[in-house]
Write an enzyme that holds these catalytic residues in place. Structure first.
Site, PDB file in Angstrom:
ATOM      1  CB  THR A  75      -0.887  -0.027   1.258  1.00  0.00           C
ATOM      2  OG1 THR A  75      -1.853  -1.051   1.099  1.00  0.00           O
ATOM      3  CG2 THR A  75      -1.584   1.307   1.510  1.00  0.00           C
ATOM      4  N   GLY A 114      -6.111  -3.056   7.791  1.00  0.00           N
ATOM      5  CA  GLY A 114      -7.010  -1.907   7.778  1.00  0.00           C
ATOM      6  C   GLY A 114      -8.076  -1.939   8.850  1.00  0.00           C
ATOM      7  NE  ARG A 124     -10.345  -5.146   4.003  1.00  0.00           N
ATOM      8  CZ  ARG A 124      -9.237  -4.410   3.997  1.00  0.00           C
ATOM      9  NH1 ARG A 124      -8.874  -3.779   2.904  1.00  0.00           N
ATOM     10  NH2 ARG A 124      -8.495  -4.305   5.071  1.00  0.00           N
ATOM     11  CB  ILE A 125     -14.167  -0.548   2.169  1.00  0.00           C
ATOM     12  CG1 ILE A 125     -14.862  -0.634   0.792  1.00  0.00           C
ATOM     13  CG2 ILE A 125     -13.489   0.805   2.335  1.00  0.00           C
ATOM     14  CD1 ILE A 125     -16.103   0.213   0.679  1.00  0.00           C
ATOM     15  N   GLY A 126     -11.039  -1.169   3.345  1.00  0.00           N
ATOM     16  CA  GLY A 126     -10.108  -1.054   4.472  1.00  0.00           C
ATOM     17  C   GLY A 126     -10.031   0.364   5.006  1.00  0.00           C
ATOM     18  CG  ASP A 127      -6.338   1.430   6.825  1.00  0.00           C
ATOM     19  OD1 ASP A 127      -6.302   0.480   6.018  1.00  0.00           O
ATOM     20  OD2 ASP A 127      -5.313   2.043   7.190  1.00  0.00           O
ATOM     21  CB  THR A 164       0.761   0.794   5.243  1.00  0.00           C
ATOM     22  OG1 THR A 164       0.795  -0.541   4.704  1.00  0.00           O
ATOM     23  CG2 THR A 164       2.082   1.081   5.928  1.00  0.00           C
ATOM     24  N   GLY A 165      -1.243  -1.289   6.807  1.00  0.00           N
ATOM     25  CA  GLY A 165      -1.307  -2.473   7.663  1.00  0.00           C
ATOM     26  C   GLY A 165      -2.695  -3.084   7.607  1.00  0.00           C
TER      27      GLY A 165
END
Ligand code: ASP
Length: 311
Positions: free
Chosen positions: A181, A235, A209-212, A232-233
């Site tokens: 990312t 989410g 799916r949606i992350g941070d 980054t990581g």
């Protein structure tokens, strides 16, 4: 007499930050994802380091010429999105169904305006579209089909979804953290901060799916009174803990330094092995920390700093 000393002290403070370093006129910090680079071969390491260097150079050149923080963040992230070595734009990892679904966000620390997009499948540069959401709409976050329609109306470059399938990810552990990312935080010559993040998400994610990364306050945050942050990581952990906002909140309400705020999050809030953060304060202090074995990252400033690393 007292007044003169006061003036002198003020002058000294204005040219030095808390580490005693000369306050830089501009700063750019980037990341290319947290994870474990231990088993990478030379080709992979070099591709990563070259990609980081190119992006950093772009940012340094723009900032030296007086570009704004927001424009610089967009341009730098775009360089990383076009590089298949990173999990953003062209090099995005795939969902369980084998498609790329891209997320990105950008925030202007001066106005706290922000824009984000989530789950787009045919937009070449998600960060550009995120910036368009910020500047051309009254909204903050557009997702899926609506975001793609908006992209078409805004003359954004659209690509066949196969564009994202051209790259291979030998180190993509299907159930693990993928390193790649991208993010950028900037302090510009005008004293303004900005932050941006772009990603293909986590490998093998459920469709939808949606992350941070597109969530303001989780993966991205910028406010001129404190700092600009990109994460980054994993989410989900960044969303649960409002990580990017928490850095600014600790500085704003608890008077913590940027380094102490990030350390608190890395050591205490997040479990080990979850990810990393880059941040820059309004006085130009740089933080790059991770609690994973590595994080691709780099930083440059007007005092001559220029460094990239994988750990
Ligand atoms: N934070 C990103 C996400 O959860 C992934 C990453 O940074 O590697 O979508």
């Amino acid at each position: 007499m007292f007044f003169r000393w006061f003036l002198l002290l003020g002058l000294l403070m204005s040219i030095q930050n808390v580490n005693g370093e000369e306050t830089p006129k501009w700063v750019v910090v980037i990341h290319g994802g947290a994870g474990d680079p231990t088993n990478w071969d030379d080709a992979k390491r070099n591709a990563r380091l070259n990609g980081l260097e190119q992006a950093l150079r772009k940012g340094a050149e723009m900032l030296a010429e007086g570009a704004t923080a927001v424009d610089t963040v967009q341009a730098v992230v775009q360089v990383l999105e076009d590089d298949p070595a990173f999990n953003a734009g062209r090099g995005a990892v795939l969902t369980k169904d084998g498609h790329a679904e891209l997320d990105a966000s950008i925030m202007d620390g001066k106005t706290r305006n922000c824009g984000a997009i989530a789950g787009v499948t045919n937009v070449k540069n998600p960060i550009r579209l995120a910036k368009c959401v910020m500047t051309e709409t009254k909204h903050v976050l557009l997702a899926g089909e609506g975001a793609e329609q908006f992209a078409a109306n805004q003359n954004q470059e659209l690509v066949d979804p196969d564009y994202f399938l051209s790259s291979t990810h030998p180190d993509a552990n299907p159930d693990g953290l993928y390193l790649g990312t991208v993010g950028c935080v900037v302090l510009d010559q005008h004293g303004n901060l900005a932050a941006g993040t772009s990603t293909g998400g986590t490998p093998n994610k459920l469709p939808g799916r949606i992350g941070d990364s597109p969530i303001i306050g989780a993966g991205t945050y910028a406010a001129n009174d404190t700092c600009a942050v990109s994460g980054t990581g994993v989410g989900e952990e960044y969303i649960r803990n409002s990580v990017a906002y928490d850095v600014a909140a600790q500085m704003r309400y608890a008077g913590r330094s940027i380094n102490d705020a990030v350390t608190q999050i890395m050591d205490q809030t997040l479990k080990p092995g979850v990810g990393g953060l880059i941040a820059v304060s309004r006085t130009g202090e740089i933080v790059m920390q991770h609690n994973t074995p590595g994080m691709s990252c780099g930083s440059a400033d007007s005092n001559g700093r220029f460094e990239t690393r994988l750990k």
